[in-house]
Design an enzyme around this catalytic site. Structure first.
Site, short mmCIF file in Angstrom:
data_model
loop_
_atom_site.label_atom_id
_atom_site.label_comp_id
_atom_site.label_asym_id
_atom_site.label_seq_id
_atom_site.Cartn_x
_atom_site.Cartn_y
_atom_site.Cartn_z
N SER A 35 10.18 10.81 20.59
CA SER A 35 9.37 11.23 21.73
C SER A 35 8.88 10.07 22.58
O SER A 35 8.03 10.24 23.45
CB SER A 35 8.15 12.03 21.23
OG SER A 35 8.54 13.13 20.45
N CYS A 41 17.84 17.27 11.22
CA CYS A 41 18.35 17.00 12.57
C CYS A 41 19.29 15.79 12.57
O CYS A 41 18.97 14.74 11.99
CB CYS A 41 17.16 16.77 13.49
SG CYS A 41 17.56 16.00 15.06
N GLU A 57 5.61 22.10 13.33
CA GLU A 57 6.98 22.61 13.19
C GLU A 57 7.09 23.49 11.95
O GLU A 57 7.64 24.60 11.99
CB GLU A 57 7.97 21.45 13.08
CG GLU A 57 9.40 21.90 12.80
CD GLU A 57 10.32 20.77 12.38
OE1 GLU A 57 11.09 20.97 11.42
OE2 GLU A 57 10.28 19.70 13.02
N ASN A 66 8.51 11.96 12.94
CA ASN A 66 9.76 11.20 12.85
C ASN A 66 9.50 9.70 13.01
O ASN A 66 10.18 8.88 12.38
CB ASN A 66 10.79 11.70 13.87
CG ASN A 66 10.51 11.27 15.28
OD1 ASN A 66 10.90 10.19 15.71
ND2 ASN A 66 9.82 12.10 16.05
#
Length: 289
Positions: free
Chosen positions: A272, A200, A135, A230
């Site tokens: 995810s 986020c 990312e 995350n």
């Protein structure tokens, strides 16, 4: 024995959106016969990636494309993973005239756009995040004047030019508490840094939820992929409150001895992690007791 789920956990809308894009492409009859590729891991979860490969998607790595070793042909379908990719990769894919489907998370896209806009306004970019994470690599590739710091310690050893103006941006999954320390340091020491908090929202509520859960259970299970940023941050937060915290990928990682004498079992999952994996783990835990 009681199993308590975190109030917020599992798939975020960015992950769901990326998977939905793949499913639509797979189900579209006009794509039958076309070669379909995903750029790297669509999301950082091995089970999700395996399922997509079973649907017929092939994985093509960025390094393979950059080195010209790929087999991409005009008209092939290439899906950009949820973490996004670099400006150079986008250009190569366009030059190859492949059919690009961008599944980049909207939060990642927003940060990328902000970076470009702020540089145009004359700002240098101060980016907080893991410089080795896809990312971060993708976002900063769109900039020309970017300084990357992994954490506050690295920022402390970085000299900022008092005659320049900076814009602080962050990786979407940055630990909120670590970010607050960085913001406080910046505010106390620099007047030429504009802070744009772009963590986020889904990441934030998941971090707050695991912090709350870790303090009321005897044991906490964090579920997620080995490479999931995350998920690792959820684990780090949980262990700071509860030493009986374990990070696992699926039910095969569970060990019976963890649960001896434990009555309240907490569960959370990275953004995810599929729901079916969580259910299998819960069922196995119930079988242990």
């Amino acid at each position: 024995m009681e199993i308590i789920r975190a109030k917020h956990m599992g798939f975020c809308f960015g992950v769901s959106g990326a998977i939905n894009i793949c499913n639509k492409i797979s189900e579209d009859e006009s794509n039958f016969g076309k070669k379909t590729y995903i750029l790297g891991m669509l999301v950082h979860n091995e089970h999700v990636v395996k399922n997509l490969e079973e649907q017929g998607f092939k994985i093509v790595e960025e390094s393979t494309i950059l080195e010209g070793r790929d087999e991409l042909q005009e008209g092939d379908i290439v899906i950009i993973r949820a973490h996004g990719t670099s400006e150079k990769i986008f250009q190569i894919l366009k030059d190859k005239k492949v059919e690009i489907h961008d599944a980049t998370c909207v939060f990642v896209t927003q940060i990328r756009k902000t970076l470009v806009e702020m540089e145009k306004k004359g700002y240098d970019i101060l980016f907080i995040g893991d410089k080795n994470h896809p990312e971060v690599k993708g976002i900063v590739s769109f900039g020309k004047r970017v300084t990357i710091c992994n954490d506050l310690e690295e920022l402390l050893s970085t000299t900022l030019d008092p005659n320049k103006k900076y814009c602080l941006l962050t990786q979407t999954t940055l630990n909120k508490k670590k970010l607050e320390k960085i913001k406080n340091y910046i505010k106390e020491n620099y007047s030429n840094v504009e802070i744009l908090d772009k963590v986020c929202g889904a990441t934030q509520v998941r971090q707050e939820a695991v912090e709350e859960l870790a303090q009321i259970v005897d044991l906490l299970i964090v579920i997620g992929g080995k490479t999931s940023s995350n998920t690792k941050k959820l684990y780090d937060i949980a262990t700071s409150y509860n030493p009986n915290t374990y990070l696992i990928q699926d039910e095969t990682d569970l060990k019976n001895e963890w649960f001896q004498g434990k009555e309240r079992i907490g569960i959370t999952a990275g953004a995810s992690t599929p729901e079916e994996i969580v259910i299998k783990i819960e069922n196995q835990i119930r079988g242990i007791h």
